[in-house]
Write a protein that holds these residues in place. Structure first.
Motif, short mmCIF file in Angstrom:
data_model
loop_
_atom_site.label_atom_id
_atom_site.label_comp_id
_atom_site.label_asym_id
_atom_site.label_seq_id
_atom_site.Cartn_x
_atom_site.Cartn_y
_atom_site.Cartn_z
N GLU A 7 -54.96 20.97 3.59
CA GLU A 7 -54.99 22.56 3.06
C GLU A 7 -56.54 22.66 3.29
O GLU A 7 -57.38 22.04 2.80
N SER A 49 -58.76 19.61 1.84
CA SER A 49 -58.06 18.82 0.99
C SER A 49 -57.03 18.05 1.52
O SER A 49 -56.22 18.88 2.19
N TYR A 51 -53.72 16.92 1.50
CA TYR A 51 -52.38 17.38 0.56
C TYR A 51 -51.38 16.28 0.58
O TYR A 51 -50.88 15.73 -0.41
N GLU A 52 -51.11 15.68 1.74
CA GLU A 52 -50.25 14.52 1.94
C GLU A 52 -50.55 13.39 2.88
O GLU A 52 -51.07 13.95 3.88
N THR A 70 -49.57 25.95 -2.28
CA THR A 70 -50.74 25.35 -2.30
C THR A 70 -51.29 24.60 -3.61
O THR A 70 -50.82 24.99 -4.57
N ILE A 71 -52.23 24.07 -3.32
CA ILE A 71 -52.74 23.10 -4.37
C ILE A 71 -54.06 23.75 -5.25
O ILE A 71 -54.35 23.34 -6.03
#
Length: 74
Positions: A7, A49, A51-52, A70-71
């Motif tokens: 992200e 970031s 994310y996965e 979103t995180i």
């Protein structure tokens, strides 16, 4: 090889970037390269970031991008 979902938060947008790479360091480098290729003017990136991360095996791997999750919280 791994499949990464990042992200990217810029001043005026949040976007998802999916990368296939051998290492985490290479994946982060490729995020920057893909942003430069995609946007006419590279956005003012504030945060990238992870994310996965999924291992790519024989048949492959993938991510589901549903709506705008979103995180990052506002």
């Amino acid at each position: 090889m791994n499949l990464y979902r990042f992200e990217v938060t810029a001043r005026d947008l949040v976007t998802i970037v999916v990368i296939a790479a051998d290492t985490d360091e290479k994946a982060f480098d490729l995020v920057e390269i893909e942003l430069e290729k995609y946007f006419l003017k590279k956005p003012d990136v504030r945060d990238i970031s992870l994310y996965e991360k999924k291992r790519i095996r024989g048949n492959g791997a993938g991510f589901v991008l549903h709506e705008q999750e979103t995180i990052i919280t506002s």
